[in-house]
Scaffold this motif. Structure first.
Motif, short mmCIF file in Angstrom:
data_model
loop_
_atom_site.label_atom_id
_atom_site.label_comp_id
_atom_site.label_asym_id
_atom_site.label_seq_id
_atom_site.Cartn_x
_atom_site.Cartn_y
_atom_site.Cartn_z
N LEU A 203 0.84 -1.20 0.00
CA LEU A 203 0.00 0.00 0.00
C LEU A 203 0.87 1.25 0.00
N VAL A 204 1.92 1.23 0.81
CA VAL A 204 2.81 2.37 0.92
C VAL A 204 3.53 2.62 -0.41
N ILE A 213 6.59 10.44 -3.82
CA ILE A 213 7.18 10.75 -2.52
C ILE A 213 7.95 9.55 -2.01
N ASN A 214 8.66 9.74 -0.92
CA ASN A 214 9.39 8.66 -0.25
C ASN A 214 9.09 8.77 1.24
N SER A 215 8.34 7.81 1.76
CA SER A 215 7.92 7.87 3.16
C SER A 215 9.11 7.81 4.12
N ALA A 216 10.13 7.05 3.74
CA ALA A 216 11.32 6.96 4.60
C ALA A 216 12.01 8.30 4.70
N GLU A 217 12.08 9.02 3.58
CA GLU A 217 12.69 10.34 3.59
C GLU A 217 11.86 11.32 4.42
N LYS A 218 10.54 11.19 4.31
CA LYS A 218 9.68 12.05 5.12
C LYS A 218 9.89 11.77 6.60
#
Length: 260
Positions: A203-204, A213-218
């Motif tokens: 899902l991510v 986007i990149n959730s890890a970077e966020k």
């Protein structure tokens, strides 16, 4: 700028960026609805009525929906049944936000439910039984799971500094994640994730591709946001206190796994 009392208030420049840009951001219009509602196509007369109403009728509550948030939910008691949730929110005051939730961000998106978001100060005053219906937002913010698509990073960061101090109560009324073409059955209480490894990474990844986007970077960019202590009354499912409405219609919700 931080204060001991965390509220939804933002500095004026950030507030203008946030309120003015969240719903009109180009990041929207990239996620299809999960289902196609049965029914005939709109007739010319219906389209004419629709256009006339749009021009002549005022819609203050709808026009107040000026914030767009995207995150993930799961059915309370069944963390394996997950879905992406598009929130369109109205900031009522510095303590309360109300959101309508859709299964996509395009014109044909289906209204899935609602979420009420309150400050930690208001949550602390709730009775124990009521707190069990609410979930914390700390992990959603710190992990990068909760995003405000399309606005400048500085505005999103400021918004997340406020949301990390909040709690949400969410009910889904149309279970489009289960491919139901109509809002069948009863509302279901939803929860948010509280630790790494809980959310379905598929899902991510799919969301990251759509939004670029990149959730890890966020998550790294939010490392400076202090994680407040979570009220022990929230996220009650983690302690086995699962609240859910039994469906008298017999409508299956694909809830095959109990809380670990």
């Amino acid at each position: 700028m931080k204060s001991k009392r965390a509220t939804f208030a933002l500095s004026r420049p950030v507030l203008l960026l946030t309120v003015g840009g969240l719903l009109t951001a180009c990041a929207a219009n990239n996620t299809d609805s999960n289902v196609v509602a049965p029914g005939a196509e709109k007739t010319p007369s219906t389209k004419t009525l629709e256009a006339g109403a749009a021009l002549m009728q005022s819609r203050p509550p709808i026009e107040a929906l000026n914030a767009y948030l995207d995150g993930f939910h799961f059915y309370n008691g069944h963390p394996d049944v997950q879905m992406e949730a598009h929130h369109y929110c109205s900031i009522l005051n510095e303590e309360v936000i109300q959101c309508v939730i859709y299964d996509g961000n395009r014109k044909d998106a289906k209204l899935m439910g609602v979420e009420y978001i309150i400050s930690e100060q208001l949550f602390a005053k709730l009775p124990k039984a009521e707190k069990a219906l609410w979930h914390s937002h700390v992990h959603e913010v710190k992990s990068g799971q909760l995003i405000a698509p399309g606005i400048p990073e500085v505005a999103e960061h400021a918004l997340m500094e406020k949301l990390v101090h909040t709690y949400g109560k969410t009910w889904h009324t149309w279970h489009t994640d289960l491919n139901k073409d109509l809002p069948l059955g009863v509302p279901q209480l939803m929860m948010g994730f509280t630790a790494d490894g809980q959310v379905d990474q598929k899902l991510v990844s799919e969301r990251e591709q759509r939004f670029g986007i990149n959730s890890a970077e966020k998550s790294k960019s939010r490392a400076d946001i202090p994680a407040p202590a979570i009220d022990p009354g929230a996220d009650a499912w983690r302690k086995g206190d699962v609240i859910q409405i039994e469906d008298p219609t017999g409508t299956p919700h694909s809830h095959s796994q109990s809380v670990p």
